[in-house]
Enzyme design. Structure first.
Site, PDB file in Angstrom:
ATOM      1  N   HIS B 270       0.836  -1.193   0.000  1.00  0.00           N
ATOM      2  CA  HIS B 270       0.000   0.000   0.000  1.00  0.00           C
ATOM      3  C   HIS B 270       0.884   1.263   0.000  1.00  0.00           C
ATOM      4  CE1 HIS B 270      -3.704   2.243   1.336  1.00  0.00           C
ATOM      5  NE2 HIS B 270      -2.783   3.063   1.810  1.00  0.00           N
ATOM      6  N   GLU B 271       1.811   1.313   0.913  1.00  0.00           N
ATOM      7  CA  GLU B 271       2.676   2.502   1.003  1.00  0.00           C
ATOM      8  C   GLU B 271       3.572   2.618  -0.223  1.00  0.00           C
ATOM      9  OE1 GLU B 271       1.704   4.509   3.081  1.00  0.00           O
ATOM     10  OE2 GLU B 271       0.599   3.185   4.420  1.00  0.00           O
ATOM     11  N   GLU B 300      -4.681   7.819  -2.365  1.00  0.00           N
ATOM     12  CA  GLU B 300      -5.093   6.557  -1.769  1.00  0.00           C
ATOM     13  C   GLU B 300      -5.422   5.532  -2.857  1.00  0.00           C
ATOM     14  OE1 GLU B 300      -4.735   6.063   1.274  1.00  0.00           O
ATOM     15  OE2 GLU B 300      -5.799   4.156   1.535  1.00  0.00           O
TER      16      GLU B 300
END
Lengths: 506, 506
Positions: B270-271, B300
Site C-alpha cells: 500500500h505505502e 489513496e
C-alpha cells in the site's frame, strides 16, 4: 523605565526562543542527513537547510531585535553582569552585531553548498578521490573566506572571525602561542614514550567485537554515566557527533568497527560527554544564551573529560571490565583488568585524529590549525593540500598517510565550512584537564565511586560548576572561577605525565 | 500586460517553491517523530511543528501572494485552463482563500496540540486506556471544530470544510449517497461470502516470519515494482505511512508482526503505491500544484491499486511466490501458489481497518465517516465514543471489539486532527477500481508482464495518465478523462464480484 526595559526584555527572549525552535529544526535535518536520508535527497536537503538558515539569520539581524536590545541595554535590568538578563542581552547583542554583517544570501548559499559538499566529501573519502572533492572545497573556501571577511569587518582577520564563532574572544595569535608551548612540552613526552621499551599490548582491542553487541554495550555505559535515553538516542552515523535538538531530545551518532573496540567505544564516550552537557543545560533557558554553552572549546572539554580523563582511568575499568567480559567473553574473557587498562592507554603515532591517543591528539589538531589558516588566507591552495598534509604528518608525527582518505580527506569539517573549529579541540583538552583536576580536589572519593559504577558525583559537580551556568561567562572566565586560574596548558601536561610516566617508565 | 502577468507568475512560483521547501521540513519532522524521536522530545517537536506551520501559513495568507495572484488572474497567461500556469494559479488562489480564513494562532495551536495528542494516543492505545486519551481528544476536536468553522465561513459546514482540505470539492452529503449505494451492494457480497462453505485456509500466513527477513523481502518487492531506493527509504514506524519529503526523498514506514505475514506485507505494498506516485510526480514542479496530487482520494487510489488490485492478483504471486518460498522456506516452502493466493484473498470481518480485506474495508471506513461527523457536529460526545464504536461494529460487521485498543483507539487520525480524511480511503478504492479497469483495457498483456516480474507497463501507464498531470484536474475530472465516466462505485463492485465470486462460489 525599568518596567519598560523589562517588557522589552521579555519580548526579546520570547522572540529568541521562537527562533531557537526554528533553528533547532536544522539540527533534526543535520542528524537525518547523517543517519537515514536517502542519497537522492541531498539537493533538496540543501535547499531546506538554506531556507531555514535564511530565516534564522533574519531573526538575528531584524530591526525589531535591534530595537529591543537598545531598549534593554544600559537599563537597571542588566546592571549585574552575571544576572541571566545581563548575560542574555550581552550575548544576543554580540550575535546581532556579528550576524548583521552577513548578507542573508551568503548565509543561504553556504548552507546549500556545504550540504552538498559534505556528501561529495563522504564519497570522495570512500573512493580515495581527492580530485573529486577539490573543486567543491574551493567553493566552500571561497564562501567561507567571504563569510570570515564580512564577520571580521574592515581591517579584521577572516580566520579570527571564524574562530570567534566557535570560541568567542579567541584569536589565532593567542592560540598559536598556546599551541607552541603545548607542543614544545608534548614532544619530550612523546619522545620518552617512543624511546621506552615498555609498550602495552593492544591485540585485545583488535579481536572480534560484534557490532550489535558494541552498540548495546555503549548504550548501557552511556546510561550508567547518566545519559538519559528517554530524552536522547544513540545511532550509527557517518561521523560521530552529538546533536542537541532541543529539550528532551539529544542525539548521539557513532560508528563501529568489528575489529577495533577502541575506535567505537571511545568515540561513543566522547559524544556521551557532549550529551551529558546538553542534557544538563537549563531546559527553561533553551533558546537563550543562559541555556547554551559558552564555547565549543568548553563543550569539547566535557567530551574529552569523559573520553579520556574518566574513560581511560583504572577506576572506570574497575567497574566496566567485568561487564565487558560478560558481553565479549571470547575477546576479553581471559584478559586481566590491568592489561586491558594498559591497552586502552597505548600511545602511538597514528594517521587519524579521532582514534588517536591523548598525547598525540593535540599534534593532529596543530597540523589542521596550521593548514586551515593557510587555506583561508590563500597561502595554501587546495591543489597543494594533500602534499602539505603529508609533509606536516611526517614532520610532527613521523608518519605519512598512504593515501588521501587517511590524509587530508579524513575529516569532514572543511566540507561543512567549519573553519576555526579544530583548535577548539585542543582548548577542550586544556579546559578538561583544569576542570578535572578541580573536580578531583573537590571530590576526594571519586575513584572509589567510579569503581562502584557511580558517576553521579562528577556529573553533579559539573552540573553545579559548569552546566547550569550556560553562557554566563566566557569559557576562559568560567575556568578562572572554577579553578582559580585562567586557561593554562600545564594541567594537561601534568595529567599526561601522571598517567603515562608510570606506564612507559619516564 | 501579458509580460507583467508573466513576471508576477514567476515571482509567485518562486515564492511557492521557497515555501514548499520550508513546508517540507515538516515532513522530515513528522517522519522522525514516527520513527526515531526519543519520547522526551515530544513537547519540543510540537513547538517546532507549530513554528513551521505558522510560517507556512504566513506564506499562504501573505498580501504579497494576494497581489501576485491578482496580477495573474484574468490575464492571457491563464486563458487555457489546462495549462500549468492556469492550474497553478487556480489552486494557489484556492489555498490562499482558504488559508486566509484561518488565524495563524489556530494553525500553530493545532500543530502543537496534535503532536502531543498523537503521543498520548499511542500510549493510551498501547495501554488500552481510553480515559487517558479522552481529554486530549476533546481538545483536538475543539480546535478542529474551530478550524472547520473558520474554513467554512459563515453558513458553511465545518465537516465539509475539513473534507474539502483532503478532497477538494467533495461534500458529506454527496459522500453519504456514495457510501449508502456502495454499502448496499457490498452487503449481499459479504452475506454470500459468509454463507459460503468455501473458505480459504490462512494458516500459512500465521506461521513464523522473521521480521528482518520480512523487511528485506518488502524492500526487494518495492524495488521490483519500481520504487527507487536511492531516492527513498522503507523503515519501521508506529503507523504505516508514506512521506514525500521532496525531490529525491520519499519515505515509507511500515510495521511487521512475526506471526502475521499479510499484516506487514500488504501495508508495505500500500505505502509503495503511495511512494510510486510521489516518485512519479514532476520533480521540476515540486512545490506547485502541478507537482502535487489532486486529492488524498487519488493518492489513496494509487496505494489501494498496488495493495489489492495488483498485490492480491494471481499474476502478482506467480512472480513473487517463488521468491517468497526462498526467503521463508519453512513457512511457505510446501505451500502451492494457488493455496497461497487463496489465503491472501480470504474475506472475513475483522476488527481492524488496515488489515481488513477488500470487501469489508469500506464498511470500516463508513463507520468512521459516520462517527467523525457526529464528533465534529457535537452530536456524539467523546464520552460516548467507545460505546458508539462498538455498536457500529456490531451493526455493520457483526463483531464487537473486546477493548478500546482494538476499538476506537485503533487509528491515530483523530489524534492528528485529521477529520474528513477517512472517507478518502473509500474514494481511493473507487478511483483505483476505475483506473485499474482502464489500464487493463489499454494494456492487454498486463497479467503476463506481472507474472514475469515486469511491472513497468502499469507504472508507465499511471505516469502517463495520472502522475504527470499533478493537480491539473480535480480527481473526479481526472477519472472522467481517463475512464470516460465520472467517479462511480460500480467498477469496484464489479472487481469484487469478479475476484471473490469464483473463490467463494457466488
Amino acid at each position: 523605565m525599568t518596567s519598560s526595559a523589562h517588557k522589552s526584555y521579555q519580548s526579546l527572549i520570547a522572540l529568541a526562543k521562537e527562533h531557537a525552535v526554528l533553528s533547532s529544526c536544522v539540527e533534526v535535518l543535520y542528524w537525518d542527513a547523517d543517519t537515514f536520508m536517502p542519497r537522492g535527497g541531498v539537493q533538496h536537503r540543501g535547499a531546506q537547510l538554506a531556507a531555514l538558515a535564511g530565516l534564522v539569520h533574519e531573526f538575528h539581524t531584524s530591526p525589531k531585535v535591534a530595537d529591543l536590545l537598545a531598549a534593554v541595554e544600559g537599563s537597571d535590568l542588566v546592571r549585574d553582569p552575571e544576572s541571566p538578563e545581563a548575560v542574555n542581552i550581552r550575548e544576543l547583542s554580540r550575535q546581532h552585531r556579528l550576524q548583521s554583517r552577513l548578507p542573508r544570501s551568503l548565509v543561504e548559499e553556504k548552507a546549500r553548498l556545504t550540504t552538498v559538499a559534505q556528501q561529495v566529501w563522504a564519497e570522495a573519502k570512500e573512493e580515495n578521490d581527492y580530485a573529486r572533492f577539490q573543486p567543491v572545497l574551493d567553493q566552500v573556501i571561497a564562501v567561507s573566506r567571504a563569510e570570515g571577511s564580512a564577520l571580521a569587518g574592515p581591517g579584521g582577520d577572516a580566520y579570527d572571525a571564524h574562530l570567534g564563532q566557535w570560541e568567542p574572544g579567541a584569536t589565532a595569535a593567542e592560540l598559536t602561542a598556546v599551541f607552541s608551548q603545548l607542543c614544545a612540552e608534548l614532544r619530550p613526552i612523546l619522545n620518552a614514550i617512543t624511546a621506552s621499551r615498555k609498550r602495552p599490548r593492544t591485540a585485545v582491542l583488535k579481536r572480534e567485537y560484534n557490532v550489535e553487541k558494541q552498540k548495546m554495550f555503549v548504550q548501557s555505559v552511556a546510561a550508567t554515566l547518566g545519559f538519559d535515553l528517554t530524552c536522547g538516542r544513540i545511532d550509527v552515523g557517518v561521523h560521530p557527533t552529538c546533536i542537541y535538538v532541543g529539550p528532551g531530545d539529544v542525539r548521539i551518532t557513532n560508528r563501529y568497527s568489528e575489529r577495533d573496540f577502541s575506535r567505537g567505544f571511545f568515540c561513543a564516550l566522547h559524544e556521551t560527554g557532549h550529551g551529558l552537557y546538553d542534557q544538563g543545560l537549563s531546559q527553561e533557558s533553551f533558546g537563550t544564551p543562559m541555556g547554551d554553552a559558552p564555547s565549543l572549546g568548553m563543550h569539547e572539554g566535557q567530551a574529552r573529560m569523559w573520553e579520556n580523563f574518566v574513560g581511560r582511568s583504572l577506576a572506570f575499568w574497575k567497574h566496566f571490565h567485568g561487564r565487558l567480559r560478560e558481553v565479549f567473553p571470547e575477546a576479553v574473557g581471559e584478559v586481566k583488568l590491568e592489561s586491558f587498562h594498559a591497552a586502552v592507554n597505548r600511545v602511538e603515532s597514528t594517521l587519524t585524529r579521532p582514534e588517536s591517543d591523548e598525547v598525540t591528539y593535540n599534534l593532529h589538531v596543530a597540523i589542521r590549525f596550521e593548514l586551515e589558516r593557510a587555506l583561508i588566507s590563500g597561502a595554501l591552495s587546495t591543489r597543494d593540500l594533500p602534499g602539505a598534509w603529508k609533509d606536516a604528518y611526517k614532520r610532527e608525527l613521523g608518519i605519512e598517510p598512504a593515501n588521501d582518505s587517511e590524509g587530508c580527506l579524513q575529516d569532514g569539517h572543511w566540507a561543512a565550512g567549519m573553519f576555526g573549529y579544530f583548535p577548539t579541540y585542543t582548548l577542550g583538552n586544556i579546559y578538561a584537564a583544569q576542570l578535572y583536576a578541580a573536580a578531583r580536589a573537590a571530590l576526594p572519593g571519586l575513584d572509589e565511586s567510579f569503581a562502584e559504577g557511580d558517576f553521579s558525583p562528577l556529573v553533579g559537580w559539573l552540573r553545579e560548576n559548569v552546566y547550569r551556568h550556560g553562557h554566563r561567562w566566557t569559557s576562559a572566565e568560567l575556568i578562572r572561577r572554577v579553578t582559580g586560574s585562567g586557561p593554562d596548558h600545564r594541567a594537561l601536561i601534568e595529567h599526561l605525565r601522571g598517567r603515562y610516566g608510570p606506564v612507559y617508565g619516564f
